[in-house]
Scaffold this active site. Structure first.
Site, PDB file in Angstrom:
ATOM      1  N   LYS A  43      -2.208  11.128  11.264  1.00 36.43           N
ATOM      2  CA  LYS A  43      -2.146  12.088  10.166  1.00 36.43           C
ATOM      3  C   LYS A  43      -3.380  12.981  10.192  1.00 36.43           C
ATOM      4  O   LYS A  43      -4.424  12.567  10.696  1.00 36.43           O
ATOM      5  CB  LYS A  43      -2.147  11.337   8.829  1.00 36.43           C
ATOM      6  N   ARG A  45      10.167   3.059   7.344  1.00 36.50           N
ATOM      7  CA  ARG A  45      11.573   2.713   7.586  1.00 36.50           C
ATOM      8  C   ARG A  45      11.703   1.612   8.631  1.00 36.50           C
ATOM      9  O   ARG A  45      12.674   0.868   8.633  1.00 36.50           O
ATOM     10  CB  ARG A  45      12.364   3.980   7.952  1.00 36.50           C
TER      11      ARG A  45
HETATM   12  N1  BES Z   1       3.574   7.076   3.816  1.00 35.85           N
HETATM   13  C1  BES Z   1       4.120   8.279   4.327  1.00 35.85           C
HETATM   14  C2  BES Z   1       4.833   9.105   3.259  1.00 35.85           C
HETATM   15  C3  BES Z   1       3.958   9.664   2.155  1.00 35.85           C
HETATM   16  C4  BES Z   1       3.461  10.946   2.267  1.00 35.85           C
HETATM   17  C5  BES Z   1       3.726   8.959   1.011  1.00 35.85           C
HETATM   18  C6  BES Z   1       2.705  11.472   1.236  1.00 35.85           C
HETATM   19  C7  BES Z   1       2.965   9.473  -0.007  1.00 35.85           C
HETATM   20  C8  BES Z   1       2.454  10.748   0.097  1.00 35.85           C
HETATM   21  C9  BES Z   1       5.136   7.985   5.416  1.00 35.85           C
HETATM   22  O1  BES Z   1       4.910   6.849   6.158  1.00 35.85           O
HETATM   23  C10 BES Z   1       5.125   9.150   6.354  1.00 35.85           C
HETATM   24  O2  BES Z   1       4.089   9.412   6.900  1.00 35.85           O
HETATM   25  N2  BES Z   1       6.253   9.824   6.494  1.00 35.85           N
HETATM   26  C11 BES Z   1       6.343  10.957   7.324  1.00 35.85           C
HETATM   27  C12 BES Z   1       7.693  10.915   7.992  1.00 35.85           C
HETATM   28  C13 BES Z   1       7.868  11.952   9.071  1.00 35.85           C
HETATM   29  C14 BES Z   1       6.972  11.648  10.235  1.00 35.85           C
HETATM   30  C15 BES Z   1       9.303  11.956   9.481  1.00 35.85           C
HETATM   31  C16 BES Z   1       6.223  12.190   6.459  1.00 35.85           C
HETATM   32  O3  BES Z   1       6.720  12.204   5.343  1.00 35.85           O
HETATM   33  O4  BES Z   1       5.563  13.143   6.887  1.00 35.85           O
HETATM   34 ZN    ZN Z   2       3.595   7.159   7.809  1.00 36.79          ZN
END
Ligand code: BES
Ligand code: ZN
Ligand code: ZN
Length: 508
Positions: free
Chosen positions: A286, A360
């Protein structure tokens, strides 16, 4: 709870001889006091009306006015706190939650030890005295929550004066149900506090193993049976989804299973909560900005903990299995890579396109494991997608699933307790987006409808004959705006009150 909880008490009918520092009285917009004012006696009523007529307060939502009253007025107090309720026909349950918290804050600022609230003596536009009690007490407890255990004494903001006791006055005949309601609210608020404590704890202090220990502690205190599936057991069970997510971290993953069975032959509810103790994204790292907020990525699991504690303390006659898959998502030489294919416990092969779509993967194995308890209903909660934050912001959690009646019941529970849910569709066409070239499915479905395709992925691990609901709490799990007095900055403990209300009304 991080600190000693605020004490609350009830009194039926006559309150005039009760020792206290002040009385809390509601005032509607336009300076119109609530009906119960007359119970304070003519002299006090006259003083209040004079102050309101003079325009010392308008009665707007959130407005507070301390009013000294002359000694020898027939009451055992020397001060009143006039609390603004806004428009008479605009009062809401959520408004009373905020009010409960705001009253406590005002009392703390003004060195009040003991307060008596008259708000629950009246009905307010169809909101009955017992509902006023319930929501104000809930708000007061939620608002007095602090996560300050990591601040050394010297650095703590100027020591807070604490309100010792908040007493609610009710019509005499309501006292018995009021006691029951107050006891429930206290336990539910305790569950929220536990969920908040867990979620607020930083990643270095809350690893999957430490969370597992918290699960065992719950079983020592309460009629809950906790089983920990260690990494070794996960491997035996073929749970490669959760193992793959955890393999980049020195802190091994685990699955925490908590069973509470006091419902005899009633149906079984399974609640599954995502507990990534820290989500860096893994190899699909991230960006740095706000990455620290990813300590909250275990908020779904935290809600399951809070819910289990609350129902066990309330001794509800229900059957619940709480399942919390937990892992830390870090990049390293042992981490999973984009392109990897893993075989999940269900047997479905998943291509990992993006290691940041890890929630997931752990939920896939957890939902599959949930089925082994043969539950009638499965509800999962997860901070699953950033897309959900974009779609709904912090005002509602995303709601998806395979069963309309279940969604309807959950939405009703959410509306009642102030944890709103909003539905998104799972049309079969969305499943196309997660088709993989090399495996059965892939873990991302592209930019479009990200919240929905994440839920589509989960749906592949749930048997359609079982009622299942998925709650995406990415936007509601934590908040730093501090705009609602009953929601201090940080973890919200979202899901606990929703699940409690759902379980208490539906018993499934
Ligand atoms: N934990 C994150 C989602 C999240 C984002 C929660 C912001 C709270 C605040 C999750 O694991 C994630 O990173 N999801 C990705 C999925 C994508 C790579 C398809 C996302 O939402 O960017
Ligand atoms: Zn994530
Ligand atoms: Zn995540």
């Amino acid at each position: 709870m991080s600190e000693s909880q605020l004490k609350m008490d009830l009194v039926g009918g006559d309150f005039t001889s009760r020792e206290a520092d002040l009385l809390v009285i509601g005032v509607y917009q336009g300076g119109e006091p609530q009906a119960a004012l007359v119970r304070c006696g003519e002299e006090v009523e006259r003083e209040v009306r004079r102050a309101l007529k003079a325009g010392w307060m308008r009665g707007d939502v959130g407005e507070m006015l301390f009013l000294p009253i002359s000694v020898g007025n027939g009451l055992a107090v020397e001060r009143l706190l006039l609390a603004g309720l806004g428009k008479r026909d605009g009062v809401t349950l959520e408004g009373f939650r905020a009010l409960g918290a705001a009253v406590v804050k005002a009392c703390e600022r003004s060195a009040v030890n003991r307060a008596i609230s008259l708000l629950s003596l009246d009905s307010h536009q169809g909101i009955a005295p017992l509902e006023v009690l319930e929501t104000m007490a809930e708000g007061a407890w939620l608002g007095s929550y602090r996560y300050d255990r990591l601040q050394s004494q010297g650095k703590k903001e100027t020591p807070r004066h604490r309100l010792g006791r908040l007493v609610f006055v009710l019509p005499g005949e309501k006292i018995k149900p009021a006691r029951r309601i107050l006891a429930w609210v206290e336990r539910i608020a305790g569950g929220v506090a536990l969920a908040r404590d867990l979620a607020n704890t930083p990643g270095n202090l809350l690893t999957p193993e430490i969370l597992a220990k918290k699960g065992r502690e719950l079983a020592e205190r309460l009629p809950v049976k906790t089983t920990i599936l260690s990494a070794q057991v996960l491997a035996q069970k073929g749970m490669n989804g959760i193992l793959a997510v955890g393999q980049g971290s020195a802190n091994p993953p685990c699955m925490i299973v908590m069973e509470y069975r006091k419902g005899g032959d009633r149906p079984t509810l399974a609640v599954v909560g995502k507990a990534i103790t820290f989500d860096s994204g893994g190899i699909s790292l991230k960006p740095g900005a706000k990455m620290e907020e990813m300590k909250f990525d275990m908020s779904g699991g935290a809600a399951v903990f809070g819910f289990m504690q609350a129902i066990a303390e309330m001794k509800l006659p229900i059957n619940v299995v709480g399942i919390v898959p937990s892992a830390e998502n870090l990049p390293s030489g042992t981490a999973q890579r984009p392109g990897d294919v893993i075989k999940t416990a269900k047997g479905l092969y998943v291509e990992v396109i993006n290691t940041d779509a890890e929630g997931r993967l752990i939920l896939a194995d957890a939902l599959h494991h949930a089925a082994s308890f043969d539950p009638d209903v499965i509800i999962d909660l997860a901070t699953l997608t950033g897309a959900c934050v974009i779609a709904l912001g912090s005002q509602a959690s995303g709601l998806m699933g395979n069963n309309e009646p279940l969604q309807k019941r959950l939405r009703k529970a959410g509306e009642r307790c102030g944890e709103r849910l909003w539905p998104l569709p799972l049309f079969p066409e969305y499943q196309e987006q997660i088709k993989s070239v090399v495996a059965d499915i892939k873990n991302v479905g592209g930019r479009e409808a990200g919240t929905i395709t994440a839920a589509c992925f989960l749906s592949r691990f749930v048997d359609d004959s079982r009622a299942w609901a998925h709650l995406d709490i990415a936007g509601t799990a934590y908040d730093f705006s501090g705009t609602r007095p009953h929601m201090p900055k940080g973890a919200m403990g979202v899901g606990v009150r929703l699940l409690c209300r759902y379980a208490m009304t539906e018993r499934v």
